[in-house]
Scaffold this active site. Structure first.
Site, PDB file in Angstrom:
ATOM      1  N   GLU B 142       0.732  -1.303  -0.016  1.00  0.00           N
ATOM      2  CA  GLU B 142      -0.115   0.189  -0.001  1.00  0.00           C
ATOM      3  C   GLU B 142       0.748   1.237  -0.054  1.00  0.00           C
ATOM      4  O   GLU B 142       0.538   2.410  -0.714  1.00  0.00           O
ATOM      5  CB  GLU B 142      -0.887   0.247   1.382  1.00  0.00           C
ATOM      6  CG  GLU B 142      -1.943  -0.975   1.259  1.00  0.00           C
ATOM      7  CD  GLU B 142      -1.593  -2.405   1.650  1.00  0.00           C
ATOM      8  OE1 GLU B 142      -0.482  -2.546   1.985  1.00  0.00           O
ATOM      9  OE2 GLU B 142      -2.419  -3.369   1.689  1.00  0.00           O
ATOM     10  N   HIS B 211     -10.039  -4.645  10.724  1.00  0.00           N
ATOM     11  CA  HIS B 211     -10.792  -4.474   9.608  1.00  0.00           C
ATOM     12  C   HIS B 211     -12.058  -3.668   9.756  1.00  0.00           C
ATOM     13  O   HIS B 211     -12.841  -3.627   8.874  1.00  0.00           O
ATOM     14  CB  HIS B 211     -11.298  -5.816   8.928  1.00  0.00           C
ATOM     15  CG  HIS B 211      -9.940  -6.401   8.197  1.00  0.00           C
ATOM     16  ND1 HIS B 211      -8.927  -7.051   9.212  1.00  0.00           N
ATOM     17  CD2 HIS B 211      -9.431  -6.639   7.150  1.00  0.00           C
ATOM     18  CE1 HIS B 211      -8.012  -7.762   8.430  1.00  0.00           C
ATOM     19  NE2 HIS B 211      -8.080  -7.570   7.115  1.00  0.00           N
TER      20      HIS B 211
END
Lengths: 400, 406
Positions: B142, B211
């Site tokens: 990322e 998450h």
């Protein structure tokens, strides 16, 4: 397509490598199962493939084992396989929610690693951690209760599938963010070196995580400081939906450490894994970090919400299951050495199935966490709303 | 994939029936974006308005733009076109596709966006249509691919960077903060960074602590970026298009549980205003400010409140940075009571900033202290019962309004 490229190579790293039969030097006498599980006889076995190494001498592919170990491997792997299949059904029955990443197909890595190390060595892995947790001594009840979010779970139901931990057995999780566990693992190794424990850390990650920058940062530091860190790439060839050759310029993960030695291992052969981990432990204690690449495969998709068939063919999956399944390999070895017959193994599988079913039933009875549990364990002492004196011993006041 | 949230009750996955369109007699400096079709039906039993109106909107209430759009003349004919129904992730895809067709410098990069079609199917089919270079499958890195997207933007491309889950963008925080947000400033205006960073966040269905993060609170201090949160298929498509056309970096917050919402949206092209809030339900008694998934909890509470005789004004603030203080201020001047309902954490969340902003600017108009309902300051637990208590539930909203209106 990765499949056709690999299938065209005649030897070497091929997903559908045929099983190389093991050499047996013991007389083949039919023994009933109870006396077959003994420790005294040694069997010499060869791993399916020789090890490929990078910057080091590979270990021998011949190793010794005992009938007891063989039978234990079979049982443990059957248990793990059964557990994951049961988790699949529970997920479909909506008793497990959220994310559920299953390990079936990769059991040999967990079992082989455990066989080579002690509970004082540390293991840390990512989110595909159910079987690793079990291997470290976790119970089926803890697994299923945690998956269902109950109090009896290993994290009291607050963690979920991706957050299993077992401190007393050196299992450090259980992490959801890809690659984030690798610097943690090198940190564990630092702690071990600092305390002069003569133990090592196995930091597991996948082929998807192998492209994370933090891996190379941690590797550099570990090599610089000679940390007893063993980085294990569980290469199941797919990072969720992306095949390894589409994500990595060099999918030879064991070589990616450059100055750090590496070993490529057939991750579907539990003895190869055991041999490699033993070798790695000795190496890491003397020479610092080493990378192990376990060539393995997952039958399920990435998680329960991924069918696993949009980016690979069903033929590939069934092909690997036929040719390289770790449990079948042990089964064939057991037959080859006449340690048990078909019926005995079926009995073990039935027993295992019963064990799993009982654990599920027990887990279902465990209650959901109390609402007050929402606020426990955020801080070590109190909810962070208490103000302590400078020695942190007595409470001065409670903050609003 | 994200499952349809069950807690929307009657509103879940229903297509549009009627509309709510009460005129607002507010001294607005420009017209508010009316919506042709409302996703959620609120019965106006409280007797404020004159019943449902089948004529959706005035012509000049139509398309408010971040940049000039064509087809303003189409406003008059919108009422005759029925539009088409789709799910929120399809609306995002439609907006994306239209922008990619319109501007060849628009490209997408992210994990599994290409061949896999996107983990929430937002980019499904785009790689086949536009090729590997414009819909780029990145490795799981990322920090690097966000940085690369920003670098590409510096040369004139308009990348859309997808984080598979917002929480993964924490790995790219340095790139977003320092490079994305600051480069236009530190280069004296030479470089512009027209990136769109998008992804699903929020508390889903037992996804675990890592998450279920809400990053809007972490990003809100970064100077130089804009943040928007979409909540309906209509504004998802509109905000996506506006974000892509904007020359500033925009972070588009989607929510994991909202992807399967269905709505009827116009056939013709439209773009939403990035900085504008959306009036969901005009009212008189209390202003409820919310965004993203909490909008639906609020609307569910609004049903109960209306039955109890209250008349809440519900505004979906949409723009998290900057806040649309015009719409909000006008509402505060009318109702004098504010309730903020958000999914962010209590500490340092969007609600906290909004409370400060409203207090600073509209202090005189408040009859009661601003109430802010946020998620608990805890890592989101996995267990279903605990997770439910972590976020604000409609019952709490009802209680809060009752308390506020005493």
């Amino acid at each position: 397509m990765a499949l056709s490229r690999l299938a065209s190579s005649s030897s070497g790293s091929n997903l559908l490598r045929p099983f190389a039969s093991a050499l047996s030097l013991t007389p083949s006498l039919r023994r009933p199962i109870s006396s077959a599980a003994d420790d005294s006889t040694t069997l010499t076995i060869e791993t399916s493939l020789p090890f490929t190494s990078h910057n080091c001498e590979p270990p021998s592919r011949t190793l010794e084992t005992t009938p007891k170990e063989l039978m234990t491997f079979f049982r443990d792997m059957a248990l793990m396989r059964r557990m994951e299949i049961a988790a699949d059904s529970l997920y479909k029955a909506k008793l497990i929610r959220g994310f559920c990443h299953l390990y079936d197909g990769q059991e040999a890595v967990a079992i082989g690693m455990e066989a080579a190390i002690t509970k004082k060595d540390c293991i840390i892995t990512a989110y595909r951690d159910h079987c690793t947790f079990l291997g470290r001594g976790g119970t089926l009840l803890q697994v299923f209760a945690e998956l269902m979010g109950r109090q009896a779970g290993s994290s009291k139901g607050k963690g979920g599938s991706m957050h299993f931990y077992k401190k007393d057995a050196g299992f450090y999780g259980g992490h959801g963010i890809v690659g984030a566990q690798i610097p943690l693992g090198c940190g564990l190794a630092f702690g071990q070196k600092y305390s002069k424990d003569e133990t090592v850390t196995f930091a597991l990650y996948g082929d998807g995580a192998a492209n994370q920058g933090q891996l190379f940062e941690a590797l550099n530091i570990s090599a610089l400081w000679d940390l007893p860190a063993i980085l294990v790439c569980e290469n199941n060839h797919y990072g969720m939906g992306t095949a390894e050759w589409r994500a990595a310029k060099s999918p030879a993960y064991y070589k990616r450490g450059d100055y750090v030695p590496g070993l490529k291992v057939d991750g579907m052969d539990v003895f190869a894994v055991k041999q490699a981990c033993k070798f790695a432990k000795e190496h890491a204690l003397k020479n610092g970090p080493i990378i192990l690449e376990m060539d393995t495969y997952r039958y399920h998709g990435h998680s329960m919400s991924d069918p696993g068939s949009t980016y690979r063919t069903r033929d590939e999956i069934s092909g690997v299951r036929q040719e390289r399944d770790p449990i079948d390999r042990i089964r064939k070895l057991i037959f080859a050495h006449d340690l048990a017959n078909e019926k005995d193994l079926k009995d073990i599988e039935k027993e295992v199935r019963k064990e799993v079913d009982e654990a599920i039933a027990q887990a279902k009875e465990s209650p959901m966490p109390e609402p007050s549990e929402l606020f426990t364990n955020i801080y070590v002492k109190g909810y962070g709303t208490e103000s302590f004196g400078p020695d942190r011993k007595e409470i001065r006041t409670v903050l609003p | 994939m994200a499952a349809v949230s069950q807690c929307f009750g009657a509103a879940a996955a229903l297509s549009v029936s009627s509309v709510n369109s009460r005129k607002l007699h507010l001294p607005s400096r420009r017209s508010l974006p009316g919506r042709k079709a409302s996703f959620f039906v609120v019965r106006s039993d409280a007797g404020v308005s004159s019943g449902s109106n089948s004529k959706p909107r005035r012509a000049d209430q139509l398309i408010t733009n971040a940049v000039a759009t064509k087809a303003d003349g189409a406003a008059a004919s919108t009422t005759s076109k029925p539009g088409h129904e789709l799910l929120l992730f399809e609306a995002l895809r439609e907006g994306l596709e239209e922008e990619m067709a319109r501007d060849p410098t628009v490209c997408v990069m992210g994990e599994d966006v290409g061949h896999y079609g996107g983990s929430y199917k937002v980019t499904k089919g785009l790689a086949d249509k536009y090729g590997d270079l414009r819909v780029l499958d990145t490795p799981i890195a990322e920090n690097s691919f966000t940085g690369m997207g920003i670098g590409a933007a510096m040369t004139g491309l308009r990348p859309i960077i997808e984080g598979m889950n917002m929480g993964f963008l924490l790995l790219a925080f340095n790139q977003i903060s320092n490079n994305c947000g600051m480069l236009h400033y530190t280069s004296g205006g030479q470089f512009k960074i027209p990136v769109v960073i998008r992804g699903p966040g929020g508390v889903g269905r037992q996804l675990g602590a890592e998450h279920s993060q809400r990053l809007e609170s972490y990003f809100q201090s970064i100077p130089g970026i804009q943040m928007v949160a979409c909540s309906t298929p209509y504004n998802a498509k509109g905000l996506m298009k506006a974000a892509i056309r904007s020359d500033n970096p925009v972070i588009l917050f989607e929510h994991v549980l909202l992807y399967n919402l269905k709505e009827r949206i116009p056939d013709e092209e439209y773009v939403c205003n990035l900085e504008e809030a959306e009036m969901v339900r005009p009212g008189e008694h209390v202003t409820i400010l919310t965004y993203s998934r909490m909008r639906y909890h609020v609307m569910q509470a609004a049903k109960t409140l209306v039955n109890k005789g209250y008349d809440p004004e519900v505004i979906d603030i949409r723009s998290l940075k900057p806040f649309d203080l015009h719409t909000i201020g006008n509402s505060v001047k009318k109702t004098h009571r504010v309730l903020i309902v958000e999914e962010c954490m209590r500490t340092g969340g969007i609600g906290a900033s909004l409370t400060a902003a409203i207090t600073e600017n509209f202090h005189d108009y408040l009859d009661a202290p601003i109430m802010c309902l946020s998620s608990q300051d805890v890592p989101t637990p996995y267990a279903a019962t605990l997770e439910e208590v972590t976020v604000v539930q409609p019952a709490q909203i009802v209680t809060a309004v009752e308390k506020l209106c005493q």
